[in-house]
Design a protein around this motif. Sequence first.
Motif, short mmCIF file in Angstrom:
data_model
loop_
_atom_site.label_atom_id
_atom_site.label_comp_id
_atom_site.label_asym_id
_atom_site.label_seq_id
_atom_site.Cartn_x
_atom_site.Cartn_y
_atom_site.Cartn_z
N GLY A 21 -8.58 -9.51 -18.09
CA GLY A 21 -9.27 -10.79 -18.05
C GLY A 21 -9.59 -11.25 -16.64
N ASP A 22 -9.06 -10.57 -15.65
CA ASP A 22 -9.31 -10.95 -14.25
C ASP A 22 -10.52 -10.21 -13.68
OD1 ASP A 22 -7.17 -12.65 -14.20
OD2 ASP A 22 -5.83 -11.27 -13.19
N LEU A 24 -13.49 -10.92 -12.78
CA LEU A 24 -14.26 -11.48 -11.68
C LEU A 24 -13.41 -11.74 -10.44
CD1 LEU A 24 -16.60 -13.96 -13.56
CD2 LEU A 24 -17.04 -11.61 -12.89
N ARG A 25 -12.14 -11.58 -10.59
CA ARG A 25 -11.23 -11.79 -9.47
C ARG A 25 -11.27 -10.59 -8.54
NH1 ARG A 25 -4.88 -13.09 -10.21
NH2 ARG A 25 -4.79 -14.43 -8.40
N GLU A 80 -9.54 -3.28 -17.92
CA GLU A 80 -10.59 -3.57 -18.92
C GLU A 80 -10.96 -2.28 -19.64
OE1 GLU A 80 -12.02 -6.39 -19.97
OE2 GLU A 80 -10.88 -7.68 -18.62
N HIS A 103 -20.81 -7.57 -20.82
CA HIS A 103 -19.36 -7.75 -20.93
C HIS A 103 -18.91 -9.06 -20.27
CE1 HIS A 103 -15.25 -6.34 -21.56
NE2 HIS A 103 -14.99 -6.85 -20.37
N ILE A 104 -19.44 -9.32 -19.10
CA ILE A 104 -19.10 -10.56 -18.39
C ILE A 104 -19.56 -11.77 -19.19
CG2 ILE A 104 -19.61 -11.96 -16.33
CD1 ILE A 104 -19.69 -9.27 -14.75
N ILE A 105 -20.77 -11.72 -19.72
CA ILE A 105 -21.29 -12.86 -20.50
C ILE A 105 -20.43 -13.09 -21.74
CG2 ILE A 105 -23.22 -13.61 -21.96
CD1 ILE A 105 -25.06 -12.20 -19.83
N LYS A 106 -20.08 -12.04 -22.46
CA LYS A 106 -19.24 -12.19 -23.65
C LYS A 106 -17.88 -12.77 -23.30
CE LYS A 106 -20.91 -8.46 -26.60
NZ LYS A 106 -20.54 -7.16 -27.20
N LYS A 107 -17.32 -12.32 -22.21
CA LYS A 107 -15.99 -12.76 -21.81
C LYS A 107 -15.94 -14.24 -21.46
CE LYS A 107 -12.83 -9.99 -19.88
NZ LYS A 107 -12.00 -10.03 -21.01
N PHE A 108 -17.04 -14.76 -20.94
CA PHE A 108 -17.03 -16.14 -20.45
C PHE A 108 -17.94 -17.08 -21.23
CE2 PHE A 108 -15.53 -13.48 -17.00
CZ PHE A 108 -14.34 -14.12 -16.71
N SER A 109 -18.34 -16.67 -22.43
CA SER A 109 -19.16 -17.58 -23.24
C SER A 109 -18.41 -18.04 -24.46
CB SER A 109 -20.45 -16.89 -23.65
OG SER A 109 -20.20 -15.75 -24.43
#
Length: 109
Positions: A21-22, A24-25, A80, A103-109
Amino acid sequence: MKTKRKVVNKGGVKKKSMKKGDILRDANPEHYFFVQDGTILKNVLDLSKQLDKMTDDIFKHHVNEMRNDFSNWIKDVFKEEKLAKELLKTTSKDKTQIIILKHIIKKFS
């Protein structure tokens, strides 16, 4: 009498291991990805952005029928598994970028 020495990381910053889950870190510096052209990637969003600028030859060095360095980095550093497996299905630079962004969009929407 022995004295105890307190061990402190440089800069006094406590290092954490990456958790799922990190994405973007920023990875710890020892886990940055060094692209063949010298570019340094700190996180998965950096990779997505860099794919726009990356030459086909550089991309093919890291992603081909024999290996996928980006998939390995994402799996090993960012934990991931799902994204890493999706990336193994393509050797296309454009598709790689699309898979990452989805993947980024799904994770943060």
